[in-house]
Design a protein around this motif. Sequence first.
Motif, PDB file in Angstrom:
ATOM      1  N   SER A 113       4.092  -8.486   1.404  1.00  0.00           N
ATOM      2  CA  SER A 113       2.875  -7.783   1.783  1.00  0.00           C
ATOM      3  C   SER A 113       3.271  -6.535   2.557  1.00  0.00           C
ATOM      4  CB  SER A 113       2.006  -8.690   2.650  1.00  0.00           C
ATOM      5  OG  SER A 113       0.838  -8.015   3.038  1.00  0.00           O
ATOM      6  N   ARG A 114       2.574  -5.454   2.299  1.00  0.00           N
ATOM      7  CA  ARG A 114       2.851  -4.203   3.001  1.00  0.00           C
ATOM      8  C   ARG A 114       1.565  -3.684   3.614  1.00  0.00           C
ATOM      9  NH1 ARG A 114       4.916   0.346  -0.201  1.00  0.00           N
ATOM     10  NH2 ARG A 114       3.124  -0.125  -1.477  1.00  0.00           N
ATOM     11  N   THR A 115       1.693  -3.065   4.761  1.00  0.00           N
ATOM     12  CA  THR A 115       0.569  -2.381   5.385  1.00  0.00           C
ATOM     13  C   THR A 115       0.766  -0.896   5.149  1.00  0.00           C
ATOM     14  OG1 THR A 115       0.405  -4.078   7.079  1.00  0.00           O
ATOM     15  CG2 THR A 115      -0.664  -1.982   7.545  1.00  0.00           C
ATOM     16  N   VAL A 116      -0.233  -0.268   4.577  1.00  0.00           N
ATOM     17  CA  VAL A 116      -0.152   1.164   4.310  1.00  0.00           C
ATOM     18  C   VAL A 116      -1.212   1.883   5.124  1.00  0.00           C
ATOM     19  CG1 VAL A 116       0.828   0.905   2.008  1.00  0.00           C
ATOM     20  CG2 VAL A 116      -1.634   0.980   2.281  1.00  0.00           C
ATOM     21  N   GLN A 117      -0.947   3.115   5.441  1.00  0.00           N
ATOM     22  CA  GLN A 117      -1.883   3.925   6.191  1.00  0.00           C
ATOM     23  C   GLN A 117      -2.582   4.882   5.243  1.00  0.00           C
ATOM     24  OE1 GLN A 117      -0.944   4.924   9.963  1.00  0.00           O
ATOM     25  NE2 GLN A 117      -2.693   6.238  10.250  1.00  0.00           N
ATOM     26  N   LEU A 118      -3.897   4.846   5.257  1.00  0.00           N
ATOM     27  CA  LEU A 118      -4.670   5.753   4.428  1.00  0.00           C
ATOM     28  C   LEU A 118      -4.899   7.051   5.190  1.00  0.00           C
ATOM     29  CD1 LEU A 118      -7.360   3.285   3.069  1.00  0.00           C
ATOM     30  CD2 LEU A 118      -5.238   4.017   1.978  1.00  0.00           C
ATOM     31  N   HIS A 119      -4.770   8.142   4.507  1.00  0.00           N
ATOM     32  CA  HIS A 119      -4.979   9.456   5.109  1.00  0.00           C
ATOM     33  C   HIS A 119      -6.113  10.147   4.369  1.00  0.00           C
ATOM     34  CE1 HIS A 119      -1.235   9.296   7.384  1.00  0.00           C
ATOM     35  NE2 HIS A 119      -0.704   8.740   6.311  1.00  0.00           N
TER      36      HIS A 119
END
Length: 128
Positions: A113-119
Motif C-alpha cells: 500500500s502506498r500513500t500518495v499526495q494529490l496536488h
Amino acid sequence: MNKQFFLLFTLFFLITNNNIISCSCVSIMAESSVPSSTGEAAVHIIYTEKPTDQEPEAYHLKTLASVLGSEDAAKEALLYSYKNAASGFSAKLTPEQVSQISAQPGVLQVVPSRTVQLHSGHGNKHHM
C-alpha cells in the motif's frame, strides 16, 4: 518503527440532472507504520478472484487465515475488505506472509500500500 499519520478523504456527491446539489467530505485520521527493517509488517493490498459461493469478507478472512493460522489473527490483521469495483482486502503482513499469501489459490496480486499526495493548482479549473 517509524510512525506516520495521514488523513484519508472520501468525497460524497449527490448529482441530479448533471448538477451537483450536495457535496460532503469525510476525513479519517489513521496511523500508518513504516517498517524500519525488511522483516517488519507493512500494509499490503491483496487482490483476489471474486468469490461466487460466499460473501467477499468471509472469503478474504478465510484466505488470510490460511496464512496467519487462525480466523482471530485474520480478523486482527484485516484492515479493509474491497467488495465492489475490485475484490480483495488490505492487511498488515510481514514479507514472509506476503510470499505465503501470494501462493494461495484465488490470490491474483499482492502489492504494498502506498500513500500518495494529490496536488492541485490554483485557478478557475477547480471551481464549480
